[in-house]
Structure formats: C-alpha cells, structure tokens
Scaffold this motif. Structure first.
Motif, PDB file in Angstrom:
ATOM      1  N   LEU A  81       1.069  -1.341  -0.005  1.00 51.67           N
ATOM      2  CA  LEU A  81       0.078   0.055   0.003  1.00 51.67           C
ATOM      3  C   LEU A  81       0.860   1.207   0.056  1.00 51.67           C
ATOM      4  CD1 LEU A  81      -2.702   1.180   0.257  1.00 51.67           C
ATOM      5  CD2 LEU A  81      -2.831   1.160   2.721  1.00 51.67           C
ATOM      6  N   ALA A  82       1.944   1.330   0.647  1.00 50.22           N
ATOM      7  CA  ALA A  82       2.750   2.646   0.897  1.00 50.22           C
ATOM      8  C   ALA A  82       3.330   2.703  -0.538  1.00 50.22           C
ATOM      9  CB  ALA A  82       3.859   2.108   1.989  1.00 50.22           C
ATOM     10  N   ASP A  83       3.710   1.621  -1.216  1.00 47.35           N
ATOM     11  CA  ASP A  83       4.403   1.605  -2.442  1.00 47.35           C
ATOM     12  C   ASP A  83       3.473   2.140  -3.591  1.00 47.35           C
ATOM     13  OD1 ASP A  83       5.212   0.700  -5.238  1.00 47.35           O
ATOM     14  OD2 ASP A  83       6.907  -0.065  -3.954  1.00 47.35           O
ATOM     15  N   ASP A  84       2.156   1.755  -3.683  1.00 42.21           N
ATOM     16  CA  ASP A  84       1.128   2.162  -4.424  1.00 42.21           C
ATOM     17  C   ASP A  84       0.662   3.529  -4.118  1.00 42.21           C
ATOM     18  OD1 ASP A  84       1.213  -0.521  -5.668  1.00 42.21           O
ATOM     19  OD2 ASP A  84      -0.831  -0.948  -4.589  1.00 42.21           O
ATOM     20  N   VAL A  85       0.619   3.963  -2.768  1.00 38.97           N
ATOM     21  CA  VAL A  85       0.237   5.249  -2.487  1.00 38.97           C
ATOM     22  C   VAL A  85       1.107   6.454  -2.895  1.00 38.97           C
ATOM     23  CG1 VAL A  85      -0.051   6.934  -0.621  1.00 38.97           C
ATOM     24  CG2 VAL A  85      -1.315   4.821  -0.707  1.00 38.97           C
ATOM     25  N   ALA A  86       2.732   5.997  -2.593  1.00 34.57           N
ATOM     26  CA  ALA A  86       3.562   6.881  -3.104  1.00 34.57           C
ATOM     27  C   ALA A  86       3.798   7.011  -4.749  1.00 34.57           C
ATOM     28  CB  ALA A  86       5.062   6.350  -2.463  1.00 34.57           C
ATOM     29  N   SER A  87       3.611   5.811  -5.373  1.00 34.28           N
ATOM     30  CA  SER A  87       3.471   5.857  -6.928  1.00 34.28           C
ATOM     31  C   SER A  87       2.307   6.532  -7.331  1.00 34.28           C
ATOM     32  CB  SER A  87       3.281   4.417  -7.320  1.00 34.28           C
ATOM     33  OG  SER A  87       4.391   3.562  -7.085  1.00 34.28           O
ATOM     34  N   ASP A  88       1.200   6.944  -6.910  1.00 35.42           N
ATOM     35  CA  ASP A  88       0.219   7.735  -7.286  1.00 35.42           C
ATOM     36  C   ASP A  88       0.611   9.111  -7.213  1.00 35.42           C
ATOM     37  OD1 ASP A  88      -1.125   5.609  -8.014  1.00 35.42           O
ATOM     38  OD2 ASP A  88      -2.484   5.566  -6.222  1.00 35.42           O
ATOM     39  N   VAL A  89       1.510   9.625  -6.571  1.00 32.02           N
ATOM     40  CA  VAL A  89       1.681  11.092  -6.341  1.00 32.02           C
ATOM     41  C   VAL A  89       2.404  11.521  -7.710  1.00 32.02           C
ATOM     42  CG1 VAL A  89       2.961  12.783  -5.008  1.00 32.02           C
ATOM     43  CG2 VAL A  89       2.122  10.913  -3.857  1.00 32.02           C
ATOM     44  N   ASP A  90       1.640  12.844  -7.953  1.00 30.38           N
ATOM     45  CA  ASP A  90       2.014  13.326  -9.201  1.00 30.38           C
ATOM     46  C   ASP A  90       3.543  13.686  -9.316  1.00 30.38           C
ATOM     47  OD1 ASP A  90       1.375  14.410 -11.893  1.00 30.38           O
ATOM     48  OD2 ASP A  90       1.654  16.442 -11.021  1.00 30.38           O
ATOM     49  N   GLY A  91       4.295  13.397 -10.336  1.00 31.37           N
ATOM     50  CA  GLY A  91       5.595  13.769 -10.585  1.00 31.37           C
ATOM     51  C   GLY A  91       6.329  12.616 -10.124  1.00 31.37           C
ATOM     52  N   VAL A  92       6.142  11.538  -9.312  1.00 30.77           N
ATOM     53  CA  VAL A  92       6.926  10.356  -9.116  1.00 30.77           C
ATOM     54  C   VAL A  92       7.037   9.483 -10.400  1.00 30.77           C
ATOM     55  CG1 VAL A  92       7.095   7.961  -7.589  1.00 30.77           C
ATOM     56  CG2 VAL A  92       6.175  10.342  -6.598  1.00 30.77           C
ATOM     57  N   ILE A  93       8.410   9.201 -10.535  1.00 26.94           N
ATOM     58  CA  ILE A  93       8.700   8.228 -11.835  1.00 26.94           C
ATOM     59  C   ILE A  93       9.142   6.733 -11.408  1.00 26.94           C
ATOM     60  CG2 ILE A  93       9.471  10.218 -13.306  1.00 26.94           C
ATOM     61  CD1 ILE A  93      12.344   9.573 -12.549  1.00 26.94           C
ATOM     62  N   GLU A  94       9.352   6.638 -10.171  1.00 21.69           N
ATOM     63  CA  GLU A  94       9.493   5.285  -9.606  1.00 21.69           C
ATOM     64  C   GLU A  94       9.317   5.299  -8.009  1.00 21.69           C
ATOM     65  OE1 GLU A  94      13.173   1.922  -9.831  1.00 21.69           O
ATOM     66  OE2 GLU A  94      13.329   3.887 -10.788  1.00 21.69           O
ATOM     67  N   VAL A  95       9.039   4.142  -7.489  1.00 24.64           N
ATOM     68  CA  VAL A  95       9.179   4.052  -6.091  1.00 24.64           C
ATOM     69  C   VAL A  95      10.220   3.074  -5.857  1.00 24.64           C
ATOM     70  CG1 VAL A  95       8.001   3.659  -4.137  1.00 24.64           C
ATOM     71  CG2 VAL A  95       7.071   4.963  -5.690  1.00 24.64           C
ATOM     72  N   ARG A  96      11.107   2.858  -4.946  1.00 27.12           N
ATOM     73  CA  ARG A  96      11.945   1.841  -4.534  1.00 27.12           C
ATOM     74  C   ARG A  96      11.774   1.533  -3.116  1.00 27.12           C
ATOM     75  NH1 ARG A  96      17.683   3.488  -7.656  1.00 27.12           N
ATOM     76  NH2 ARG A  96      16.566   3.516  -9.573  1.00 27.12           N
ATOM     77  N   SER A  97      11.107   0.403  -2.791  1.00 28.16           N
ATOM     78  CA  SER A  97      10.780   0.012  -1.509  1.00 28.16           C
ATOM     79  C   SER A  97      11.071  -1.127  -0.917  1.00 28.16           C
ATOM     80  CB  SER A  97       8.955   0.149  -1.240  1.00 28.16           C
ATOM     81  OG  SER A  97       8.483  -0.876  -2.190  1.00 28.16           O
ATOM     82  N   SER A  98      12.352  -1.482  -1.505  1.00 27.03           N
ATOM     83  CA  SER A  98      12.947  -2.864  -1.092  1.00 27.03           C
ATOM     84  C   SER A  98      13.542  -2.785   0.296  1.00 27.03           C
ATOM     85  CB  SER A  98      13.972  -3.285  -2.179  1.00 27.03           C
ATOM     86  OG  SER A  98      14.945  -2.402  -2.280  1.00 27.03           O
ATOM     87  N   ASP A  99      13.979  -1.648   0.656  1.00 23.33           N
ATOM     88  CA  ASP A  99      14.227  -1.346   2.404  1.00 23.33           C
ATOM     89  C   ASP A  99      13.120  -1.431   3.191  1.00 23.33           C
ATOM     90  OD1 ASP A  99      17.045  -1.716   1.264  1.00 23.33           O
ATOM     91  OD2 ASP A  99      16.915   0.720   1.154  1.00 23.33           O
ATOM     92  N   LEU A 100      11.908  -1.576   2.787  1.00 23.23           N
ATOM     93  CA  LEU A 100      10.998  -1.881   3.966  1.00 23.23           C
ATOM     94  C   LEU A 100      10.921  -3.038   4.427  1.00 23.23           C
ATOM     95  CD1 LEU A 100       7.661  -0.093   2.246  1.00 23.23           C
ATOM     96  CD2 LEU A 100       9.104   0.551   4.389  1.00 23.23           C
ATOM     97  N   ARG A 101      11.167  -3.246   5.925  1.00 18.15           N
ATOM     98  CA  ARG A 101      11.191  -4.691   6.331  1.00 18.15           C
ATOM     99  C   ARG A 101       9.825  -4.961   6.984  1.00 18.15           C
ATOM    100  NH1 ARG A 101      15.107  -4.688  10.855  1.00 18.15           N
ATOM    101  NH2 ARG A 101      14.437  -2.367  10.857  1.00 18.15           N
ATOM    102  N   VAL A 102       9.370  -5.948   6.894  1.00 13.63           N
ATOM    103  CA  VAL A 102       8.134  -6.486   7.472  1.00 13.63           C
ATOM    104  C   VAL A 102       8.440  -7.308   8.736  1.00 13.63           C
ATOM    105  CG1 VAL A 102       6.103  -7.873   7.132  1.00 13.63           C
ATOM    106  CG2 VAL A 102       7.010  -6.816   5.176  1.00 13.63           C
ATOM    107  N   VAL A 103       7.765  -6.567   9.886  1.00 15.55           N
ATOM    108  CA  VAL A 103       7.970  -7.136  11.223  1.00 15.55           C
ATOM    109  C   VAL A 103       6.633  -7.444  11.836  1.00 15.55           C
ATOM    110  CG1 VAL A 103       8.699  -6.812  13.383  1.00 15.55           C
ATOM    111  CG2 VAL A 103      10.227  -5.920  11.527  1.00 15.55           C
ATOM    112  N   ASP A 104       6.302  -8.593  12.086  1.00 16.10           N
ATOM    113  CA  ASP A 104       4.801  -8.866  12.473  1.00 16.10           C
ATOM    114  C   ASP A 104       4.815  -8.742  14.144  1.00 16.10           C
ATOM    115  OD1 ASP A 104       4.032 -10.200  10.160  1.00 16.10           O
ATOM    116  OD2 ASP A 104       4.887 -11.880  10.338  1.00 16.10           O
TER     117      ASP A 104
END
Length: 104
Positions: A81-104
């Motif tokens: 969702l964070a990746d999708d929301v950031a991608s939807d911002v006007d002017g963004v050409i790419e989102v790199r979210s590989s440094d997001l860690r999932v912790v349950d």
C-alpha cells in the motif's frame, strides 16, 4: 529565375524550421530540488490519510523524482500500500521500497 525562387523558398522553410526548433519551452526540470521537496510533502500527506500506513515507522526520501521508502511495516499489505500510494503522487517516476522490512 524559377529555380532561384525555389531555392529561396526552400531556404525560407529551412530557416523557419530552424527557428522553430530553437524556441525553448519552459518545462519542469525533472531533477529540480523543488519538485523533489513537493513530492516528499505530498507522499507524507498521502500516507497520513491512510489508516493502514504507519507513517512514523517509514522513512521517505526523494531524489530526482524517485521515492525511496525504508523502515519497518507491520505487513506485506502495508508495504504494498505504501508503494502504491507513493506511486500515485504526481511527478513520481519510480518508487523503491525494497528497504521496507516486514515485522509482525
């Protein structure tokens, strides 16, 4: 005489084309720091309106209109969702979210 007129006409067309190509149209510089700052602010605002995104645990950085997301999220769905929301911002050409860690 006729060939001279044709040559003159051709030169006028070439010159007119050259002048038209020289006209500079104002365009946003894709690497402008002001654009990066605006994108950063808009990503923060977009994250704030989504209850499923815990913005306080996500670091956002923008460089040359590319959004970098890092930090900790609670699920793979939150990361997506964070990746999708950031991608939807006007002017963004790419989102790199590989440094997001999932912790349950």
């Amino acid at each position: 005489m006729r060939s001279m007129r044709m040559i003159q006409g051709l030169l006028v067309m070439v010159f007119a084309t050259f002048l038209a190509a020289c006209v500079v149209h104002p365009v946003d510089d894709p690497y402008d720091d002001d654009i990066d700052h605006r994108i950063l602010e808009e990503v923060h605002q977009a994250f704030e309106i989504h209850d499923a995104i815990h913005e306080e645990s996500i670091e956002i950085r923008v460089d040359d209109r590319v959004v970098y997301l890092s930090g900790v999220v609670g699920s793979h769905e939150e990361a997506a969702l964070a990746d999708d929301v950031a991608s939807d911002v006007d002017g963004v050409i790419e989102v790199r979210s590989s440094d997001l860690r999932v912790v349950d």
